[in-house]
Design a protein around this motif. Structure first.
Motif, PDB file in Angstrom:
ATOM      1  N   ALA A  10      26.730  40.846 -17.585  1.00 36.32           N
ATOM      2  CA  ALA A  10      26.948  41.130 -19.072  1.00 36.32           C
ATOM      3  C   ALA A  10      26.799  39.900 -19.627  1.00 36.32           C
ATOM      4  O   ALA A  10      27.314  38.916 -19.393  1.00 36.32           O
ATOM      5  N   ARG A  11      25.543  39.752 -20.480  1.00 37.89           N
ATOM      6  CA  ARG A  11      25.217  38.554 -21.090  1.00 37.89           C
ATOM      7  C   ARG A  11      25.427  38.782 -22.791  1.00 37.89           C
ATOM      8  O   ARG A  11      24.899  39.773 -23.107  1.00 37.89           O
ATOM      9  N   LYS A  12      25.778  37.778 -23.386  1.00 36.55           N
ATOM     10  CA  LYS A  12      26.159  37.990 -24.925  1.00 36.55           C
ATOM     11  C   LYS A  12      25.994  36.643 -25.627  1.00 36.55           C
ATOM     12  O   LYS A  12      26.874  35.790 -25.251  1.00 36.55           O
ATOM     13  N   SER A  13      25.033  36.381 -26.461  1.00 34.83           N
ATOM     14  CA  SER A  13      24.964  35.207 -27.394  1.00 34.83           C
ATOM     15  C   SER A  13      25.376  35.364 -28.680  1.00 34.83           C
ATOM     16  O   SER A  13      24.861  36.698 -29.324  1.00 34.83           O
ATOM     17  N   GLY A  15      24.031  33.435 -31.604  1.00 33.98           N
ATOM     18  CA  GLY A  15      23.238  32.501 -32.057  1.00 33.98           C
ATOM     19  C   GLY A  15      23.167  31.515 -30.745  1.00 33.98           C
ATOM     20  O   GLY A  15      22.611  31.821 -29.948  1.00 33.98           O
ATOM     21  N   ALA A  16      23.568  30.314 -30.959  1.00 34.03           N
ATOM     22  CA  ALA A  16      23.192  29.206 -29.811  1.00 34.03           C
ATOM     23  C   ALA A  16      24.555  29.522 -28.678  1.00 34.03           C
ATOM     24  O   ALA A  16      24.615  28.856 -27.802  1.00 34.03           O
ATOM     25  N   VAL A  17      25.562  30.102 -29.454  1.00 34.01           N
ATOM     26  CA  VAL A  17      26.695  30.271 -28.396  1.00 34.01           C
ATOM     27  C   VAL A  17      26.840  31.195 -27.364  1.00 34.01           C
ATOM     28  O   VAL A  17      26.421  32.594 -28.018  1.00 34.01           O
ATOM     29  N   LYS A  18      26.695  30.917 -26.095  1.00 33.31           N
ATOM     30  CA  LYS A  18      26.823  31.781 -25.026  1.00 33.31           C
ATOM     31  C   LYS A  18      28.289  32.345 -24.743  1.00 33.31           C
ATOM     32  O   LYS A  18      28.807  31.773 -23.898  1.00 33.31           O
ATOM     33  N   ALA A  19      28.561  33.227 -25.258  1.00 33.22           N
ATOM     34  CA  ALA A  19      29.921  34.010 -24.909  1.00 33.22           C
ATOM     35  C   ALA A  19      30.123  34.479 -23.624  1.00 33.22           C
ATOM     36  O   ALA A  19      31.075  34.216 -23.190  1.00 33.22           O
ATOM     37  N   LEU A  20      28.963  35.111 -23.083  1.00 31.62           N
ATOM     38  CA  LEU A  20      28.955  35.697 -21.857  1.00 31.62           C
ATOM     39  C   LEU A  20      27.813  35.246 -21.140  1.00 31.62           C
ATOM     40  O   LEU A  20      26.671  35.410 -21.672  1.00 31.62           O
ATOM     41  N   ARG A  21      27.796  34.796 -19.932  1.00 28.86           N
ATOM     42  CA  ARG A  21      26.566  34.356 -19.142  1.00 28.86           C
ATOM     43  C   ARG A  21      26.461  35.022 -17.773  1.00 28.86           C
ATOM     44  O   ARG A  21      26.083  34.447 -16.983  1.00 28.86           O
ATOM     45  N   GLY A  22      26.757  36.319 -17.916  1.00 28.67           N
ATOM     46  CA  GLY A  22      26.732  36.987 -16.653  1.00 28.67           C
ATOM     47  C   GLY A  22      28.179  37.505 -16.076  1.00 28.67           C
ATOM     48  O   GLY A  22      28.637  36.916 -15.135  1.00 28.67           O
ATOM     49  N   ALA A  23      28.853  38.247 -16.821  1.00 30.03           N
ATOM     50  CA  ALA A  23      30.269  38.758 -16.511  1.00 30.03           C
ATOM     51  C   ALA A  23      30.095  39.959 -15.776  1.00 30.03           C
ATOM     52  O   ALA A  23      29.378  40.824 -16.078  1.00 30.03           O
ATOM     53  N   VAL A  53      32.337  47.796 -29.646  1.00 29.48           N
ATOM     54  CA  VAL A  53      32.188  46.849 -31.142  1.00 29.48           C
ATOM     55  C   VAL A  53      31.019  46.004 -30.889  1.00 29.48           C
ATOM     56  O   VAL A  53      30.324  45.788 -32.132  1.00 29.48           O
ATOM     57  N   GLU A  54      30.525  45.624 -30.010  1.00 30.94           N
ATOM     58  CA  GLU A  54      29.339  44.880 -29.837  1.00 30.94           C
ATOM     59  C   GLU A  54      28.483  45.472 -28.622  1.00 30.94           C
ATOM     60  O   GLU A  54      28.801  45.965 -27.848  1.00 30.94           O
ATOM     61  N   ARG A  55      27.156  45.208 -28.598  1.00 31.59           N
ATOM     62  CA  ARG A  55      26.145  45.595 -27.739  1.00 31.59           C
ATOM     63  C   ARG A  55      25.793  44.408 -26.707  1.00 31.59           C
ATOM     64  O   ARG A  55      25.679  43.128 -27.291  1.00 31.59           O
ATOM     65  N   PRO A  56      25.603  44.518 -25.394  1.00 25.84           N
ATOM     66  CA  PRO A  56      25.450  43.312 -24.630  1.00 25.84           C
ATOM     67  C   PRO A  56      23.913  42.979 -24.811  1.00 25.84           C
ATOM     68  O   PRO A  56      23.001  43.868 -25.154  1.00 25.84           O
TER      69      PRO A  56
END
Ligand SMILES: Nc1ncnc2c1ncn2[C@@H]1O[C@H](COP(=O)(O)OP(=O)(O)OP(=O)(O)O)[C@@H](O)[C@H]1O
Ligand SMILES: [Mg+2]
Length: 245
Positions: A10-13, A15-23, A53-56
């Protein structure tokens, strides 16, 4: 045991913040699975994906082996996943049974007209609480008069009302004292005895080793490890989270 929930890459950004980078997350049916990691590691973001609540941006979610698309929280509930957020989402001024059935009230017909079935909701609420070994008697008590542990029980009953098979609890003991924390630990154990899968987000390593079967550690938006808690001490877990070997 087979996985009831799997999240892959799972990846989720934002804007510029990468909250998930391959979870990654693999949760076996019936286990208590803790999700740990330092502030900003991505725990809440990962849970937001699983609770609709959010989409990957990238990544797949499988529930009971089937790929699902969780476009909103209702999709997650329909898939059997209920999330109890830290604020519990309860209406303090309302009664216990009203909170449990909020948004899904039971009705009956009187002379062809639908009316709320208060007696049925009270009886079902009592059943849900008994299934948790909770000692609350008066289902018309207001939630604002309950202890922290009892409020948690009411929030869990609401999840059970939606027939949740996976209950996610985000920091359920963060605002609680020692005794109430122990009550919540008992509720989690009881859910497990009843066959419910629990995902527990916690910063409290003692709680995690005491109640969880497995723990997934996130760091910097990636899954660092997924471990059994057998023989794991809270000290060793803390070190693992902070980046020690
Ligand atoms: N809506 C958002 N907009 C911008 N950045 C966000 C948003 N939500 C989360 N982030 C960022 O993504 C990263 C991961 O946040 P997340 O809330 O998932 O961490 P966490 O592990 O839950 O942390 P905590 O233990 O503090 O609750 C952080 O850097 C956070 O600031
Ligand atoms: Mg968080």
């Amino acid at each position: 045991m087979s996985d009831i929930l799997t999240v892959r890459n799972a990846r989720k950004s934002y804007g510029a913040v990468k909250a998930l980078r391959g979870a990654d997350l693999s949760v076996a049916a019936g286990e208590v699975h803790a999700l740990c990691g330092d502030n900003g590691a991505g725990k809440s973001t990962l849970i937001k994906l699983v609770s609709g609540v959010e989409r990957p941006d990238v990544g797949d979610i499988h529930v009971r082996g089937e790929k699902v698309r969780l476009a909103n929280p209702h999709d997650a509930l329909a898939a059997g996943i209920a999330t109890i957020h830290q604020d519990l989402g309860l209406a303090p001024r309302m009664m216990i049974y009203q909170n449990i059935f909020m948004g899904s009230e039971l009705e009956r017909r009187v002379l062809g007209v639908k009316v709320l079935d208060r007696a049925a909701m009270i009886a079902r609420s009592q059943d849900f609480l008994i299934s948790l070994n909770s000692v609350m008697r008066d289902m018309t008590a207001k939630v604002e008069n309950l202890s922290g542990g009892q409020r948690q029980a009411v929030a869990i009953c609401r999840a059970l009302r939606w027939k949740a098979e996976i209950i996610i609890m985000d920091e359920p003991t963060a605002a609680l004292g020692v005794r109430e924390t122990e009550e919540v630990m008992k509720l989690i154990r009881r859910l497990k005895e009843n066959g419910v899968t629990v995902i527990l987000i916690s910063h409290n390593m003692h709680d995690v080793v005491a109640v969880a079967d497995r723990v997934t550690i996130l760091r910097g938006g990636r899954t660092e490890a997924s471990l059994s808690t057998d023989g794991l001490t809270s000290q060793a877990l803390s070190e693992r989270i902070m980046g020690g070997a």
